[in-house]
Each structure stands twice: as structure tokens, then as C-alpha cells.
Design an enzyme around this catalytic site. Structure first.
Site, PDB file in Angstrom:
ATOM      1  N   GLY A  13       0.774  -1.242   0.000  1.00 52.92           N
ATOM      2  CA  GLY A  13       0.000   0.000   0.000  1.00 52.92           C
ATOM      3  C   GLY A  13       0.798   1.280   0.000  1.00 52.92           C
ATOM      4  O   GLY A  13       0.322   2.302   0.509  1.00 52.92           O
ATOM      5  N   THR A  14       2.000   1.288  -0.618  1.00 51.65           N
ATOM      6  CA  THR A  14       2.745   2.563  -0.650  1.00 51.65           C
ATOM      7  C   THR A  14       2.041   3.577  -1.559  1.00 51.65           C
ATOM      8  O   THR A  14       2.094   4.783  -1.288  1.00 51.65           O
ATOM      9  CB  THR A  14       4.201   2.373  -1.103  1.00 51.65           C
ATOM     10  OG1 THR A  14       4.236   1.905  -2.448  1.00 51.65           O
ATOM     11  CG2 THR A  14       4.952   1.423  -0.184  1.00 51.65           C
ATOM     12  N   ASN A  15       1.395   3.107  -2.603  1.00 53.43           N
ATOM     13  CA  ASN A  15       0.645   4.048  -3.451  1.00 53.43           C
ATOM     14  C   ASN A  15      -0.581   4.578  -2.711  1.00 53.43           C
ATOM     15  O   ASN A  15      -0.934   5.750  -2.850  1.00 53.43           O
ATOM     16  CB  ASN A  15       0.244   3.388  -4.772  1.00 53.43           C
ATOM     17  CG  ASN A  15       1.392   3.385  -5.753  1.00 53.43           C
ATOM     18  OD1 ASN A  15       1.769   4.431  -6.273  1.00 53.43           O
ATOM     19  ND2 ASN A  15       1.981   2.220  -5.979  1.00 53.43           N
ATOM     20  N   ASN A 109      -5.822   3.018 -12.844  1.00 56.30           N
ATOM     21  CA  ASN A 109      -4.847   2.010 -12.417  1.00 56.30           C
ATOM     22  C   ASN A 109      -3.453   2.604 -12.534  1.00 56.30           C
ATOM     23  O   ASN A 109      -3.172   3.350 -13.476  1.00 56.30           O
ATOM     24  CB  ASN A 109      -4.934   0.776 -13.324  1.00 56.30           C
ATOM     25  CG  ASN A 109      -3.942  -0.313 -12.925  1.00 56.30           C
ATOM     26  OD1 ASN A 109      -3.810  -0.651 -11.751  1.00 56.30           O
ATOM     27  ND2 ASN A 109      -3.234  -0.868 -13.899  1.00 56.30           N
ATOM     28  N   HIS A 111       0.436   1.505 -13.098  1.00 59.65           N
ATOM     29  CA  HIS A 111       1.218   0.354 -13.567  1.00 59.65           C
ATOM     30  C   HIS A 111       2.698   0.764 -13.604  1.00 59.65           C
ATOM     31  O   HIS A 111       3.026   1.852 -14.097  1.00 59.65           O
ATOM     32  CB  HIS A 111       0.757  -0.092 -14.959  1.00 59.65           C
ATOM     33  CG  HIS A 111       1.506  -1.294 -15.437  1.00 59.65           C
ATOM     34  ND1 HIS A 111       1.213  -2.580 -15.009  1.00 59.65           N
ATOM     35  CD2 HIS A 111       2.569  -1.404 -16.266  1.00 59.65           C
ATOM     36  CE1 HIS A 111       2.067  -3.419 -15.565  1.00 59.65           C
ATOM     37  NE2 HIS A 111       2.897  -2.738 -16.332  1.00 59.65           N
TER      38      HIS A 111
HETATM   39  C1  GAR Z   1       3.237  -0.941  -7.475  1.00 57.60           C
HETATM   40  O1  GAR Z   1       4.519  -0.874  -8.060  1.00 57.60           O
HETATM   41  C2  GAR Z   1       2.150  -0.952  -8.535  1.00 57.60           C
HETATM   42  O2  GAR Z   1       2.437  -0.119  -9.630  1.00 57.60           O
HETATM   43  C3  GAR Z   1       2.193  -2.387  -8.948  1.00 57.60           C
HETATM   44  O3  GAR Z   1       2.359  -3.116  -7.742  1.00 57.60           O
HETATM   45  C4  GAR Z   1       3.039  -2.299  -6.796  1.00 57.60           C
HETATM   46  C5  GAR Z   1       2.191  -2.192  -5.547  1.00 57.60           C
HETATM   47  O4  GAR Z   1       2.852  -1.509  -4.517  1.00 57.60           O
HETATM   48  N1  GAR Z   1       0.988  -2.740  -9.646  1.00 57.60           N
HETATM   49  C6  GAR Z   1       0.970  -3.624 -10.636  1.00 57.60           C
HETATM   50  O5  GAR Z   1       1.928  -4.246 -11.010  1.00 57.60           O
HETATM   51  C7  GAR Z   1      -0.413  -3.804 -11.284  1.00 57.60           C
HETATM   52  N2  GAR Z   1      -0.265  -4.423 -12.575  1.00 57.60           N
HETATM   53  P1  GAR Z   1       2.083  -0.858  -3.285  1.00 57.60           P
HETATM   54  O6  GAR Z   1       1.139  -1.919  -2.707  1.00 57.60           O
HETATM   55  O7  GAR Z   1       3.181  -0.513  -2.334  1.00 57.60           O
HETATM   56  O8  GAR Z   1       1.343   0.356  -3.786  1.00 57.60           O
END
Ligand code: GAR
Length: 211
Positions: A13-15, A109, A111
């Protein structure tokens, strides 16, 4: 009326944190983070949401007989919460067409590559960066796009390029892409949506000037 936003997560969940921080700074274009929904119980993203006082929900894929049944449960929950924008932020389940039909041009989304490179089914998380390194690209980055029925194929809202550096591992590259691209462009795209400044014309997303 503030745009009610649901963030869908599956992991760290950093995003999501970048969105929480942007909301705290008043930089979400007036949108409000109204719900965080995880496809997995116990993930750290749920902790981040709870700490920020955002209601959390868990809809595990394995509780449903098919992706379609899970998607329908998700759509029902989002409608019950009166959500206007859905943000996929590290959400690792591919949803079926019912989701896009319920929220046309209202699902974003993030990516971790410059689409159309290193995207589509099988390209997620660290795998994207492994593939970018294996191909030997010198530039990668991140993309925020509207979700369509084609996996990672919807109209592009924002992109940010990030250099690959000598000696990068998938982990160091992932971190740089997050810091220099994802955590910046995801809150920006959400703010643009909430300010009603995105117009989709075919594959092109026009960004309207601030009113
Ligand atoms: C992020 O890098 C996101 O862009 C990627 O997973 C990671 C999740 O990190 N998403 C994908 O690859 C979707 N196709 P987070 O949980 O720390 O946000």
C-alpha cells in the site's frame, strides 16, 4: 460535492499512502478517500488505511467461485458506498467486464512501466522490473491509465519516465520507479479526475486547464 474515492489494494500500500499523504496536504482536487478494499486479509495497506481513519473492507478472491462473482460482489460494495472513482493501487486481481461497465472511465490504475512496454497479463509487481532489466532498457517509468476491458490497455492519463542505473536489481529499480513516478503521478491523476479535468476521446485523454 466531493468525489468519493475507493482505493483497491492487495499488498503493502505505498501508493495508497501517497494518496493519503496528498489528501492530508489538500492535493487530491477535493476528492475524499472514502474506502479501502483489499483482495487479501492482513495486508499492510489495511493498516495504513486504519491509521488514516479510512473505512476498510476485505473481499478475498478465494471466497468466490469465479472472478466474475468476486467482481459482482465488489461492484455491489462500491455502489453501496456511493463511490464515484475507483483507484487500483497495487491491486493484483484482474476484474471482469462488469467492473468497467459499472464505472465507465471512472477507474484508474497505476502500472510500474511505460505502457505499452512490459504490461498486460503476467506483468505485475516486481516481475515488471525483472522483465525491464532482462530486456536491457535504459528508461522505464510508470503509467496511470483508465481501466478498460483490455488488461493495462485503457487510455493513458499520465506517464513519468525513470532511468535505469548500472547495477540495478529489480528491487532498487522498483523503489526508484515508485519514488520518482508512481507516488507522484497517481495523486496527480486522481486530483485531475476529481477536478473534472479529464476528457477521454478514443485512446487520448485530454487534460483541461484549471478553471
Ligand atoms: C506498485 O509498483 C504498482 O504499480 C504495482 O504493484 C506495486 C504495488 O505496490 N501494480 C501492478 O503491477 C499492477 N499491474 P504498493 O502496494 O506498495 O502500492
Amino acid at each position: 460535492m466531493a468525489t468519493r474515492i475507493a482505493v483497491l489494494v492487495s499488498g503493502g500500500g505505498t501508493n495508497l499512502q501517497a494518496l493519503i499523504d496528498a489528501q492530508g496536504r489538500g492535493e487530491l482536487g477535493g476528492g475524499v478517500l472514502a474506502a479501502v478494499i483489499s483482495s487479501k486479509p492482513g495486508v499492510y495497506a489495511l493498516e495504513r488505511a486504519a491509521q488514516a481513519g479510512i473505512p476498510t473492507y476485505v473481499i478475498p478472491r478465494r471466497d468466490y467461485p469465479s472472478s466474475q462473482a468476486m467482481t459482482q460482489a465488489l461492484v455491489s460494495q462500491l455502489k453501496a458506498l456511493d463511490i464515484q472513482l475507483v483507484v487500483l493501487a497495487g491491486f493484483m486481481v484482474i476484474l471482469t467486464q462488469e467492473m468497467v461497465q459499472a464505472f465507465p472511465h471512472a477507474i484508474l490504475n497505476v502500472h510500474p512501466s511505460l505502457i505499452p512496454s512490459f504490461c498486460g497479463a503476467g506483468y505485475y509487481g516486481l516481475r515488471v522490473h525483472q522483465q525491464a532489466l532482462a530486456y536491457g532498457v535504459k528508461l522505464t517509468g510508470a503509467t496511470v491509465h483508465f481501466v478498460s476491458e483490455e488488461c493495462d490497455g485503457g487510455p493513458i492519463v499520465l506517464q513519468q519516465a525513470v532511468p535505469v542505473e548500472a547495477g540495478d536489481s529489480p528491487e532498487t529499480l522498483q523503489r526508484r520507479v515508485m519514488e520518482q513516478a508512481e507516488w507522484r503521478i497517481l495523486p496527480q491523476a486522481v486530483a485531475l479526475f476529481c477536478q473534472n479535468r479529464l476528457r477521454v476521446e478514443g485512446r487520448t485523454v485530454h487534460i483541461l486547464p484549471r478553471q
